[in-house]
Design a protein around this motif. Structure first.
Motif, PDB file in Angstrom:
ATOM      1  N   TRP A 140       8.194   0.876  16.765  1.00 49.70           N
ATOM      2  CA  TRP A 140       7.466  -0.393  16.725  1.00 49.70           C
ATOM      3  C   TRP A 140       8.261  -1.388  15.895  1.00 49.70           C
ATOM      4  CZ3 TRP A 140       3.167  -0.850  19.662  1.00 49.70           C
ATOM      5  CH2 TRP A 140       2.502   0.316  20.037  1.00 49.70           C
ATOM      6  N   GLN A 141       8.428  -2.596  16.447  1.00 52.03           N
ATOM      7  CA  GLN A 141       9.179  -3.612  15.698  1.00 52.03           C
ATOM      8  C   GLN A 141       8.577  -3.860  14.323  1.00 52.03           C
ATOM      9  OE1 GLN A 141       9.557  -7.214  18.009  1.00 52.03           O
ATOM     10  NE2 GLN A 141      10.783  -6.214  19.594  1.00 52.03           N
ATOM     11  N   GLY A 142       7.247  -3.786  14.239  1.00 51.36           N
ATOM     12  CA  GLY A 142       6.573  -4.127  12.976  1.00 51.36           C
ATOM     13  C   GLY A 142       6.347  -2.954  12.046  1.00 51.36           C
ATOM     14  N   GLN A 143       6.866  -1.773  12.382  1.00 50.93           N
ATOM     15  CA  GLN A 143       6.620  -0.604  11.534  1.00 50.93           C
ATOM     16  C   GLN A 143       7.939   0.059  11.159  1.00 50.93           C
ATOM     17  OE1 GLN A 143       4.818   3.115  13.105  1.00 50.93           O
ATOM     18  NE2 GLN A 143       3.152   2.670  11.697  1.00 50.93           N
ATOM     19  N   GLN A 144       8.149   0.256   9.873  1.00 48.81           N
ATOM     20  CA  GLN A 144       9.369   0.880   9.353  1.00 48.81           C
ATOM     21  C   GLN A 144      10.614   0.225   9.975  1.00 48.81           C
ATOM     22  OE1 GLN A 144       9.575   5.077   8.686  1.00 48.81           O
ATOM     23  NE2 GLN A 144       7.498   5.172   7.869  1.00 48.81           N
ATOM     24  N   GLY A 145      10.569  -1.092  10.115  1.00 46.49           N
ATOM     25  CA  GLY A 145      11.739  -1.843  10.582  1.00 46.49           C
ATOM     26  C   GLY A 145      12.161  -1.524  12.000  1.00 46.49           C
ATOM     27  N   GLY A 146      11.243  -0.996  12.810  1.00 39.86           N
ATOM     28  CA  GLY A 146      11.579  -0.687  14.204  1.00 39.86           C
ATOM     29  C   GLY A 146      12.314   0.626  14.378  1.00 39.86           C
ATOM     30  N   ARG A 147      12.385   1.426  13.324  1.00 38.16           N
ATOM     31  CA  ARG A 147      13.150   2.685  13.390  1.00 38.16           C
ATOM     32  C   ARG A 147      12.542   3.650  14.405  1.00 38.16           C
ATOM     33  NH1 ARG A 147      15.115   7.338  10.467  1.00 38.16           N
ATOM     34  NH2 ARG A 147      17.280   6.935   9.879  1.00 38.16           N
ATOM     35  N   LEU A 148      13.387   4.330  15.151  1.00 37.50           N
ATOM     36  CA  LEU A 148      12.911   5.228  16.206  1.00 37.50           C
ATOM     37  C   LEU A 148      12.400   6.555  15.649  1.00 37.50           C
ATOM     38  CD1 LEU A 148      15.688   4.551  18.867  1.00 37.50           C
ATOM     39  CD2 LEU A 148      13.305   3.785  18.935  1.00 37.50           C
ATOM     40  N   VAL A 149      12.845   6.902  14.455  1.00 39.36           N
ATOM     41  CA  VAL A 149      12.308   8.090  13.771  1.00 39.36           C
ATOM     42  C   VAL A 149      11.756   7.610  12.432  1.00 39.36           C
ATOM     43  CG1 VAL A 149      12.830  10.353  12.766  1.00 39.36           C
ATOM     44  CG2 VAL A 149      13.997   9.627  14.867  1.00 39.36           C
ATOM     45  N   ASN A 150      10.470   7.768  12.226  1.00 38.52           N
ATOM     46  CA  ASN A 150       9.836   7.326  10.981  1.00 38.52           C
ATOM     47  C   ASN A 150       9.892   8.447   9.944  1.00 38.52           C
ATOM     48  OD1 ASN A 150       7.170   5.644  12.778  1.00 38.52           O
ATOM     49  ND2 ASN A 150       9.179   4.895  12.207  1.00 38.52           N
ATOM     50  N   ASN A 151      10.010   8.042   8.696  1.00 37.08           N
ATOM     51  CA  ASN A 151       9.945   8.998   7.590  1.00 37.08           C
ATOM     52  C   ASN A 151       8.584   8.879   6.917  1.00 37.08           C
ATOM     53  OD1 ASN A 151      12.799  10.256   7.143  1.00 37.08           O
ATOM     54  ND2 ASN A 151      13.173   8.096   7.617  1.00 37.08           N
ATOM     55  N   ILE A 152       7.897   9.996   6.758  1.00 31.08           N
ATOM     56  CA  ILE A 152       6.579  10.022   6.133  1.00 31.08           C
ATOM     57  C   ILE A 152       6.724  10.696   4.770  1.00 31.08           C
ATOM     58  CG2 ILE A 152       4.166  10.747   6.364  1.00 31.08           C
ATOM     59  CD1 ILE A 152       5.109   8.883   8.614  1.00 31.08           C
ATOM     60  N   VAL A 153       6.640   9.891   3.735  1.00 29.54           N
ATOM     61  CA  VAL A 153       6.757  10.391   2.354  1.00 29.54           C
ATOM     62  C   VAL A 153       5.717   9.685   1.492  1.00 29.54           C
ATOM     63  CG1 VAL A 153       9.231  10.945   2.495  1.00 29.54           C
ATOM     64  CG2 VAL A 153       8.535   8.634   1.811  1.00 29.54           C
ATOM     65  N   PRO A 154       5.190  10.359   0.453  1.00 34.02           N
ATOM     66  CA  PRO A 154       4.255   9.662  -0.433  1.00 34.02           C
ATOM     67  C   PRO A 154       4.995   8.595  -1.235  1.00 34.02           C
ATOM     68  CG  PRO A 154       4.804  11.825  -1.328  1.00 34.02           C
ATOM     69  CD  PRO A 154       5.457  11.742   0.031  1.00 34.02           C
ATOM     70  N   THR A 155       4.382   7.426  -1.328  1.00 34.54           N
ATOM     71  CA  THR A 155       5.059   6.277  -1.923  1.00 34.54           C
ATOM     72  C   THR A 155       4.264   5.715  -3.096  1.00 34.54           C
ATOM     73  OG1 THR A 155       6.106   5.745   0.179  1.00 34.54           O
ATOM     74  CG2 THR A 155       5.892   3.938  -1.402  1.00 34.54           C
ATOM     75  N   PRO A 156       4.926   5.543  -4.245  1.00 33.66           N
ATOM     76  CA  PRO A 156       4.232   4.995  -5.409  1.00 33.66           C
ATOM     77  C   PRO A 156       3.575   3.653  -5.081  1.00 33.66           C
ATOM     78  CG  PRO A 156       6.414   5.793  -6.028  1.00 33.66           C
ATOM     79  CD  PRO A 156       6.336   5.871  -4.531  1.00 33.66           C
ATOM     80  N   GLY A 157       2.329   3.505  -5.520  1.00 37.39           N
ATOM     81  CA  GLY A 157       1.598   2.261  -5.282  1.00 37.39           C
ATOM     82  C   GLY A 157       0.773   2.273  -4.004  1.00 37.39           C
ATOM     83  N   HIS A 158       0.993   3.286  -3.151  1.00 39.98           N
ATOM     84  CA  HIS A 158       0.273   3.363  -1.868  1.00 39.98           C
ATOM     85  C   HIS A 158      -0.644   4.595  -1.808  1.00 39.98           C
ATOM     86  CE1 HIS A 158       2.766   0.235   0.254  1.00 39.98           C
ATOM     87  NE2 HIS A 158       3.529   0.515  -0.778  1.00 39.98           N
TER      88      HIS A 158
END
Ligand code: FE2
Length: 360
Positions: A140-158
């Motif tokens: 998705w253009q609007g998700q993770q910069g349009g990357r074709l493989v997304n990385n799912i990691v816990p993120t500080p502040g989220h």
């Protein structure tokens, strides 16, 4: 906004999951091919940022058919009413991963820098090859910069968000990208690291029990579903037409469900009651899968909602790390009414698309 009705659960029911073992030679073949392509293309920041590099995609499309028949067979859609399959195991070692990145930006950046994570780029290519065996990987253009493989990691502040970057809150069961008519038919989650055995929850609409009246009510369009927070915020809920929660495909139920992003308070009592019952049923049939490194979870996104139990993030480089790929099945059709939706302006990055038009 609707509060989650799913309480925390840790019980594992592995016997209810369809499991496909990968012969050693098949698992090794995809890793080896990914390694060859990684060396040929070479990790560089531009390619690693989105993976949408014509040279890389050309190699994947030209060579995925070379992979063993066992592997192609394993990547077919889930075959049982549970709508999910665990596939394993793919070769990888913890030592080659380097530290778990703190967010998707860092993960994409490190994939282009062999000093940070020697294997990440190669593992991204392996995910794309596997997803290509299943169908058409897209981003998705609007998700993770349009990357074709997304990385799912816990993120500080989220920590408390309803998104893949969260941790300490329960990620409520949802259809991936439920707001969009071109959402994935299959979702592939690949586990690189999960030291605390954090469970992914999956619930199939084909195992729920609903009264005929509830089924009929949920099959009539009532409310929109808004984009999740990973796409930004402030989307107006009048932007697209209301959608149906349940639909019928070849005589079997499909669903489109994301209570955290559905303005349920705007619906009448009858709809709210049917929706609540559906949510309770999805909790009743919920299966929890704690993926281990090298395992893939293939989720039928038209049939199954998925979520994640709460966990305490470590933020020390050893956190849970999944890779996620959206997959379109060109043979799947969705309700014709969906083709009128604008998807809140969100656009797919779909370099492998083989047929024209949307996935509806
Ligand atoms: Fe999700």
């Amino acid at each position: 906004m609707v509060k989650s009705v799913l309480s925390e659960r840790k019980t594992l029911h592995p016997s209810e999951l369809e499991r496909r073992e990968l012969p050693e030679h098949a698992a090794a073949a995809v890793r080896t091919l990914a390694g060859e392509i990684a060396v040929t293309v070479g990790p560089n920041p531009a390619t690693a940022t989105t993976l949408n590099d014509p040279a890389l995609l050309c190699h994947i499309d030209a060579r995925y058919r070379e992979l063993p028949a066992d592997l192609h067979e394993a990547m077919r859609p889930p075959a049982t009413a549970a709508g999910v399959t665990v596939i394993g195991r793919l070769p990888l070692s913890d030592a080659e991963l380097g530290p778990t990145p703190v967010d998707w930006r860092e993960a994409a950046m490190w994939a282009g820098d062999p000093r940070q994570c020697a294997a990440s780029f190669e593992l991204d290519i392996m995910m794309l090859l596997l997803a290509r065996c299943a169908g058409e990987p897209f981003g998705w253009q609007g998700q993770q910069g349009g990357r074709l493989v997304n990385n799912i990691v816990p993120t500080p502040g989220h920590e408390h968000e309803q998104s893949g970057a969260s941790s300490t809150t329960l990620l409520s069961p949802h259809t991936e990208d439920a707001f969009h008519p071109q959402r994935a038919n299959l979702l592939m989650l690949g586990c690189l690291r999960n030291p605390d055995e954090v469970g992914t929850t999956v619930s199939s609409v084909r195992r729920v029990e609903l009264a005929a009246a509830q089924r009929e009510r949920l099959g009539r369009a009532q409310l929109p579903i808004l984009p999740d927070v990973s796409y930004g915020e402030g989307f107006p809920d009048t932007h697209t037409p209301p959608i149906t929660t349940l639909a019928d495909r070849d005589g079997e139920l499909t669903l489109r469900f994301d209570p955290a992003y559905t303005p349920l308070d705007d619906a009448d009592l009858e709809f709210r009651s049917a929706y609540r019952h559906l949510a309770e049923e999805l909790e009743r049939v919920c299966i929890t899968a704690a993926l281990t490194p090298g395992e893939l979870l293939l989720v039928d996104n038209d049939v199954v909602v998925h979520g994640r139990v709460p966990f305490t993030p470590r933020y020390d480089g050893t956190d849970r790390w999944l890779k996620r790929v959206n997959i379109r099945l060109s043979q799947r059709r969705r309700d014709a009414a969906e083709s009128g939706e604008d998807g809140y302006g969100q656009r797919v990055v779909a370099p492998f698309r083989t047929t024209r038009g949307s996935s509806t």
